[in-house]
Scaffold this active site. Structure first.
Site, PDB file in Angstrom:
ATOM      1  N   ASP A  12       0.886  -1.168   0.000  1.00 29.87           N
ATOM      2  CA  ASP A  12       0.000   0.000   0.000  1.00 29.87           C
ATOM      3  C   ASP A  12       0.924   1.219   0.000  1.00 29.87           C
ATOM      4  O   ASP A  12       2.143   1.085   0.154  1.00 29.87           O
ATOM      5  CB  ASP A  12      -0.897  -0.012   1.253  1.00 29.87           C
ATOM      6  CG  ASP A  12      -1.814   1.210   1.303  1.00 29.87           C
ATOM      7  OD1 ASP A  12      -2.352   1.595   0.253  1.00 29.87           O
ATOM      8  OD2 ASP A  12      -1.991   1.800   2.397  1.00 29.87           O
ATOM      9  N   SER A  13       0.337   2.388  -0.161  1.00 28.37           N
ATOM     10  CA  SER A  13       1.151   3.600  -0.095  1.00 28.37           C
ATOM     11  C   SER A  13       1.702   3.831   1.313  1.00 28.37           C
ATOM     12  O   SER A  13       2.677   4.543   1.502  1.00 28.37           O
ATOM     13  CB  SER A  13       0.305   4.810  -0.500  1.00 28.37           C
ATOM     14  OG  SER A  13      -0.769   4.943   0.408  1.00 28.37           O
ATOM     15  N   CYS A  76      -4.502  -1.806  -1.658  1.00 29.35           N
ATOM     16  CA  CYS A  76      -4.738  -0.390  -1.910  1.00 29.35           C
ATOM     17  C   CYS A  76      -5.758  -0.286  -3.041  1.00 29.35           C
ATOM     18  O   CYS A  76      -5.551  -0.843  -4.125  1.00 29.35           O
ATOM     19  CB  CYS A  76      -3.412   0.248  -2.320  1.00 29.35           C
ATOM     20  SG  CYS A  76      -3.564   1.923  -2.921  1.00 29.35           S
ATOM     21  N   GLU A 159      -2.521   8.749   7.881  1.00 29.38           N
ATOM     22  CA  GLU A 159      -1.113   8.324   7.884  1.00 29.38           C
ATOM     23  C   GLU A 159      -0.326   9.102   8.953  1.00 29.38           C
ATOM     24  O   GLU A 159       0.509   8.543   9.652  1.00 29.38           O
ATOM     25  CB  GLU A 159      -0.546   8.635   6.487  1.00 29.38           C
ATOM     26  CG  GLU A 159       0.807   8.055   6.190  1.00 29.38           C
ATOM     27  CD  GLU A 159       0.783   6.545   5.933  1.00 29.38           C
ATOM     28  OE1 GLU A 159      -0.212   6.015   5.409  1.00 29.38           O
ATOM     29  OE2 GLU A 159       1.765   5.897   6.303  1.00 29.38           O
TER      30      GLU A 159
HETATM   31  N1  DGL Z   1      -4.732   3.196   0.955  1.00 27.42           N
HETATM   32  C1  DGL Z   1      -4.854   3.576  -0.397  1.00 27.42           C
HETATM   33  C2  DGL Z   1      -6.173   3.196  -1.025  1.00 27.42           C
HETATM   34  O1  DGL Z   1      -6.763   2.224  -0.605  1.00 27.42           O
HETATM   35  C3  DGL Z   1      -4.248   4.848  -0.898  1.00 27.42           C
HETATM   36  C4  DGL Z   1      -4.184   6.038  -0.015  1.00 27.42           C
HETATM   37  C5  DGL Z   1      -3.304   7.100  -0.617  1.00 27.42           C
HETATM   38  O2  DGL Z   1      -2.087   6.920  -0.613  1.00 27.42           O
HETATM   39  O3  DGL Z   1      -3.837   8.096  -1.121  1.00 27.42           O
HETATM   40  O4  DGL Z   1      -6.636   3.801  -1.940  1.00 27.42           O
END
Ligand code: DGL
Length: 278
Positions: A12-13, A76, A159
């Site tokens: 994930d990010s 993600c 975050e």
């Molecule tokens: N957790 C991610 C998602 O499910 C991305 C969040 C992000 O980095 O903007 O979309």
């Protein structure tokens, strides 16, 4: 439960994919999980599709080459929406499981017929999301209305673990969803279309009200991953890579301490995180 462990990669990010890891740990306790938080290149939600695709390919190659993963969970929604087709084409026949906003379960749950979706801009503006939404709405004809809202900055606030910012953004985006839906019956089902958002579910529930059911994707994704891996249990490759030691490896391209702290806070997981240049 799977009788033997597997080695599964996730990325994930940032910390959001931990909400998916939590469900995987509950569902596949004999497996090993290699979790990568791409903190150096986050957030994904407001970045270009090219950026996301490039990161997804690089991370997948690295996890496959250096960590012997048998399958990948793209933990993600944004990366699934923008990169999973390319990843699957690149790794033909190899299991890649994605995470998508749970529109189908929400459509089955709603009584009023009005489903709201909160997700990143990347997800909400993707073709993949539009296809899923349109297909479900067409199938249900007049009875289903799905309204979505891009939540710039919300994953980032989660975050950073910044409760006042999270509350302010949730209030703002729920308000925007409401004002765009005055023609509809009240929303009774809210899809958390970003893996970060379950970590804000308390404030999301409080501000959307007791009549609204929140829907997330961790558990169904874990079940799907288990089923996919069970199907390949007997292949030679899978047997050769069976995980000898269950547990979690945490990796971050950004701040590994922040990741380890979040994993302990949200999952009660005591694991060291290493930095990985990737
Ligand atoms: N957790 C991610 C998602 O499910 C991305 C969040 C992000 O980095 O903007 O979309």
């Amino acid at each position: 439960m799977n009788p033997r462990g597997h080695t599964v990669g996730l990325f994930d990010s940032g910390v959001g994919g931990l909400s998916v890891l939590k469900a995987l740990l509950a569902d596949m306790p004999t497996s090993r999980f290699v979790y990568l938080a791409d903190g150096a290149h986050a957030p994904y939600g407001e970045r270009s599709p090219q950026h996301i695709a490039e990161r997804a390919h690089r991370i997948t190659d690295r996890l496959r080459e250096d960590f012997g993963i048998e399958a990948l969970v793209v933990a993600c929604n944004t990366a699934t929406a923008l990169a999973i087709e390319g990843l699957r084409a690149q790794h033909l026949g190899w299991p890649i499981i994605g995470v998508e906003p749970a529109l189908k379960p929400a459509a089955a749950l709603t009584r009023s017929g009005h489903v709201g979706v909160l997700a990143t801009r990347g997800t909400v503006e993707s073709e993949r999301f539009a296809r899923l939404r349109d297909r479900l709405q067409n199938e249900a004809s007049e009875r289903l209305h799905i309204r979505s809202q891009a939540c710039d900055g919300l994953a980032d606030a989660i975050e950073r673990d910044d409760p006042p910012a999270i509350r302010q953004l949730v209030r703002h985006y729920l308000g925007a969803l409401e004002s765009a839906s005055t023609d509809l019956p009240p929303m009774d089902t809210l899809v958390l279309g970003c893996t970060h958002y379950p970590f804000a579910s308390e404030v999301l529930q409080e501000l959307s009200g007791p009549g609204v059911t929140l829907v997330e994707t961790g558990a169904p994704v874990a079940r799907r991953t288990r089923t996919v891996l069970a199907g390949m249990s007997d292949t030679e490759d899978a047997a050769a890579m069976a995980s000898p030691n269950p547990g979690v490896t945490l990796l971050s391209t950004g701040n590994p301490y922040g990741l380890a702290e979040a994993a302990e806070h949200w999952l009660g997981l005591k694991a060291k995180a290493q930095r990985l240049d990737c």
